[in-house]
Enzyme design. Structure first.
Site, PDB file in Angstrom:
ATOM      1  N   ARG A  53       0.807  -1.228   0.000  1.00 33.80           N
ATOM      2  CA  ARG A  53       0.000   0.000   0.000  1.00 33.80           C
ATOM      3  C   ARG A  53       0.833   1.267   0.000  1.00 33.80           C
ATOM      4  O   ARG A  53       0.544   2.205  -0.751  1.00 33.80           O
ATOM      5  CB  ARG A  53      -0.912   0.045   1.230  1.00 33.80           C
ATOM      6  N   THR A  54       1.819   1.324   0.867  1.00 32.88           N
ATOM      7  CA  THR A  54       2.529   2.595   1.009  1.00 32.88           C
ATOM      8  C   THR A  54       3.235   2.953  -0.298  1.00 32.88           C
ATOM      9  O   THR A  54       3.069   4.049  -0.829  1.00 32.88           O
ATOM     10  CB  THR A  54       3.532   2.523   2.182  1.00 32.88           C
ATOM     11  N   LYS A  82      25.834  -3.839  -2.382  1.00 32.79           N
ATOM     12  CA  LYS A  82      27.302  -3.812  -2.539  1.00 32.79           C
ATOM     13  C   LYS A  82      27.985  -3.178  -1.346  1.00 32.79           C
ATOM     14  O   LYS A  82      29.199  -2.999  -1.340  1.00 32.79           O
ATOM     15  CB  LYS A  82      27.669  -3.000  -3.787  1.00 32.79           C
ATOM     16  N   ARG A 103      11.564   3.851   3.132  1.00 34.29           N
ATOM     17  CA  ARG A 103      11.187   2.871   4.177  1.00 34.29           C
ATOM     18  C   ARG A 103      12.420   2.056   4.486  1.00 34.29           C
ATOM     19  O   ARG A 103      13.085   1.539   3.567  1.00 34.29           O
ATOM     20  CB  ARG A 103      10.053   1.969   3.709  1.00 34.29           C
ATOM     21  N   HIS A 131       5.573   6.066  11.406  1.00 35.71           N
ATOM     22  CA  HIS A 131       5.018   5.912  10.061  1.00 35.71           C
ATOM     23  C   HIS A 131       4.017   7.065   9.868  1.00 35.71           C
ATOM     24  O   HIS A 131       2.807   6.865   9.814  1.00 35.71           O
ATOM     25  CB  HIS A 131       4.330   4.547   9.956  1.00 35.71           C
TER      26      HIS A 131
END
Ligand code: NCD
Length: 305
Positions: A53-54, A82, A103, A131
């Site tokens: 969703r986000t 890396k 995120r 959030h």
């Protein structure tokens, strides 16, 4: 409202008036004002953790208003694999875009990113911490349902220890005079430092092990998933998994009128039969992610005032 250039890292960075103004702006956007406002803007979505969703609602938000998106949904295809530091990734990407959504599993990662970026950084979840854009869409949904944010009785249920959505939401609701009830297995209580913050803000809250022991009528029951990925010990998880489940018959007594919200994804906390009940508003809530994020993106890029 001038938010141009501002990062969105923690809900604590926002006053009550500012939050209210952002919620109103999201509702304006939802009504179709500001169409194409993000024309020519480019957003980077850097997802170091899974998301449906986000990430997709940020993309839909940009696409729907004429903007474009670059990014990755999996850190394994980025140079993080890396060994590149987050700081170096951000110092690079900041030169490509008008805003960055990140995120990351590490608490504080979004704050760090905001300190090295030259464009606004939006926290789409940093570990168990915060959030904030989820909270804005939660508040937009509550405002739509009740016509107000003030003075509601709200139960937050589930994984209150590791759930970043409930951490941000509880902080925001405390500004609006909510009465909060924290319903969780004893091992997953709201962290003490957050309870201390609520206490110093004068917010009334109580704690319960289950809905049966609830002693007040709820306007909203906000259910969350047990955050399996945050448990150091999977045996600990197994002990609490399936500890609670909302079924049609749960929606009686003090919960009869309660609107059921959930940031989603659900695992098994809400039976699918609940979806068709008038109480269930979690998919509508998810859909509010688009106008809410459009408002936020427009505000921080200066495309919306
Ligand atoms: C939440 C999250 O990632 O914190 N999901 C979301 O953004 N809607 C909740 C969760 O994963 O349980």
């Amino acid at each position: 409202m001038d938010m141009q250039g501002q990062s969105i890292v923690s809900i604590r960075d926002f006053s009550k008036d500012k939050i209210k103004a952002i919620v109103d702006k999201a509702l304006e956007v939802k009504q179709g004002r500001w169409s194409n406002a993000l024309n020519g803007k480019v957003l980077a979505t850097l997802f170091f953790e899974p998301s449906t969703r986000t990430r997709l609602s940020f993309e839909a938000a940009m696409n729907g208003m004429g903007g474009r998106v670059i990014g990755f949904a999996d850190p394994n295809v980025s140079s993080a694999k890396k060994g590149e530091t987050l700081g170096d990734t951000i110092k690079t990407v900041t030169g490509y875009v008008d805003a960055i959504v990140i995120r990351h599993p590490v608490e504080g990662a979004a704050r760090l990113a905001s300190e090295v970026a030259n464009v606004p950084v939006i926290n789409a979840g940093d570990g168990s911490n915060q959030h904030p854009t989820q909270t804005f869409l939660d508040l937009v949904t509550i405002q739509e349902e009740f016509g107000r944010l003030e003075g509601l009785k709200i139960g937050l249920m589930g994984d209150l220890k590791y759930g970043r959505t409930v951490h941000s939401l509880a902080m925001a609701l405390s500004l609006f005079g909510s009465q909060l009830v924290f319903v969780s297995p004893p091992g997953l209580r709201m962290p003490e430092h957050l309870c201390d913050e609520l206490n110093s803000a004068g917010t009334k809250f109580s704690e319960a092990d289950d809905l049966e022991s609830l002693d007040q009528v709820l306007d909203v029951l906000y259910v969350t998933r047990i955050q399996k990925e945050r448990f150091a010990d999977l045996l600990e998880y197994e002990r609490v998994a399936g500890a609670y489940r909302i079924k049609p018959e749960t929606l009686s007594g003090n919960c009869q009128q309660a609107r059921i919200m959930h940031p989603l994804p659900r695992v098994n906390e809400i039976a699918e039969e609940v979806d068709d009940m008038p109480n269930a508003i979690y998919f509508r809530q998810a859909h509010n992610g688009v106008p809410t994020r459009q408002a936020l993106l427009g505000l921080v890029t200066g495309a919306i005032q």
